[in-house]
Design an enzyme around this catalytic site. Structure first.
Site, PDB file in Angstrom:
ATOM      1  N   ASN A   1      10.986  24.633  37.112  1.00  0.00           N
ATOM      2  CA  ASN A   1       9.541  24.395  37.116  1.00  0.00           C
ATOM      3  C   ASN A   1       8.901  25.413  38.051  1.00  0.00           C
ATOM      4  OD1 ASN A   1       6.926  23.488  37.641  1.00  0.00           O
ATOM      5  ND2 ASN A   1       7.487  21.322  37.576  1.00  0.00           N
TER       6      ASN A   1
ATOM      7  N   HIS B   1       3.662  23.315  29.725  1.00  0.00           N
ATOM      8  CA  HIS B   1       4.143  23.502  31.091  1.00  0.00           C
ATOM      9  C   HIS B   1       5.602  23.090  31.151  1.00  0.00           C
ATOM     10  CE1 HIS B   1       4.936  23.164  35.254  1.00  0.00           C
ATOM     11  NE2 HIS B   1       4.847  21.854  35.302  1.00  0.00           N
TER      12      HIS B   1
ATOM     13  N   CYS C   1       0.087  23.017  38.271  1.00  0.00           N
ATOM     14  CA  CYS C   1       0.840  23.433  37.078  1.00  0.00           C
ATOM     15  C   CYS C   1      -0.047  23.712  35.865  1.00  0.00           C
ATOM     16  CB  CYS C   1       1.886  22.377  36.730  1.00  0.00           C
ATOM     17  SG  CYS C   1       3.025  22.043  38.090  1.00  0.00           S
TER      18      CYS C   1
END
Length: 313
Positions: free
Chosen positions: A269, A239, A114
């Site tokens: 996500n 993020h 990520c």
């Protein structure tokens, strides 16, 4: 040769197919209300069989190249941040370069999960400042749903697919601040994509505590080394892991004026794609103006982090 680097264009790509919370609730012991309260997600996008990592990356890169005003033969570096590519060689960057008709660029895939895009952005900046590249395509692309455990409601509700791309060019001044990056190796197994077939799992509480207690001070340091006060930021793009993490993180930063990206609500996500996609949408919707300082901060697997302040293109 320029002394620094700047983001010249920024775009994103998402699959058309939407997966809502209500649809997830037909196969998992969950509900729209529970998911919204727990992670702040309303829906996410799911890639089709044809929307592989390299194809989503190519879609975003094509738009970024067009927006930059450059021609294909002017791109001399391609970096693709991803953790969900199935094929090893040719890598995703080489596939994108071929799809765009590039001549002879350096092609690198970067797997920092990520935090991949912010690591890739810093790598492109360093190459440009060293004189090893002039114009780079920096892409974050992940098909995070391909590694989902659809029987685990704690992780299946999180994942989505997409790509974001930036064209980074040499400049007479550096519009990308120094990167502050690192990791917490002792905690590296808190986020995992392991096994055959690979499946995503995590220790959610460990990640939440780490992200909300350890990382805000590191983000503040990224602002300090860029010479930008936190309250002078035009926007903050973290993020997109979880809305509760974003809200707690921003509160600890003490920010009062900046626009905060919350693309998590409609995209889920998307791993390495989350920072460039969220940033691109802020720019597209004119929520941040050209020249304003923006904090980009990726974090996640390994447990890795990388943050830098950039000037909005």
């Amino acid at each position: 040769m320029g002394l620094g680097a700047r983001i010249a264009a920024l775009t994103h790509y998402q699959p058309a197919t939407e997966l809502t919370n209500d649809q997830l609730a037909t196969t998992l012991d969950t509900s729209d209300d529970w998911i919204r309260r727990r992670v702040g997600i309303r829906s996410r996008r799911i890639a089709s069989m044809a929307e592989t990592v390299d194809q989503m990356a190519l879609q975003a890169a094509t738009k970024a190249l067009a927006a930059s005003g450059l021609t294909a033969d002017e791109i001399d570096m391609v970096l693709v941040a991803t953790c969900t590519a199935v094929e090893r060689s040719p890598n995703m960057a080489a596939r994108v370069a071929h799809g765009l008709g590039l001549q002879s660029p350096a092609v690198l895939d970067i797997n920092v999960v990520c935090a991949g895009f912010t690591h890739a952005l810093a790598t492109a900046q360093h190459a440009i400042m060293a004189g090893s590249a002039t114009n780079a395509l920096v892409i974050g692309a992940d098909q995070f749903t391909s590694v989902a455990d659809w029987t685990d409601r704690s992780t299946a509700i999180l994942v989505g697919d997409g790509a974001g791309a930036a064209v980074v060019r040499a400049s007479d001044r550096d519009e990308i601040g120094p990167v502050v990056w690192g990791s917490f190796p002792a905690m590296n197994r808190a986020v995992r994509i392991e096994g055959i077939p690979s499946r995503f799992s995590q220790d959610g509480q460990t990640v939440y505590r780490w992200a909300t207690t350890e990382l805000p001070s590191i983000a503040i340091r990224a602002c300090e080394v860029a010479g930008v006060a936190v309250n002078d930021l035009g926007a903050i793009v973290l993020h997109q892991a979880n809305m509760r993490i974003i809200e707690s993180f921003v509160k600890r930063l003490g920010v009062t004026k900046a626009v905060v990206a919350t693309d998590i609500a409609d995209s889920g996500n998307t791993s390495a794609a989350s920072v460039p996609m969220a940033f691109s949408k802020l720019v597209e919707n004119r929520m941040v103006q050209a020249g304003e300082p923006v904090l980009l901060f990726g974090f996640g697997g390994n447990l890795s982090y990388a943050g830098q302040v950039v000037l909005c293109p």
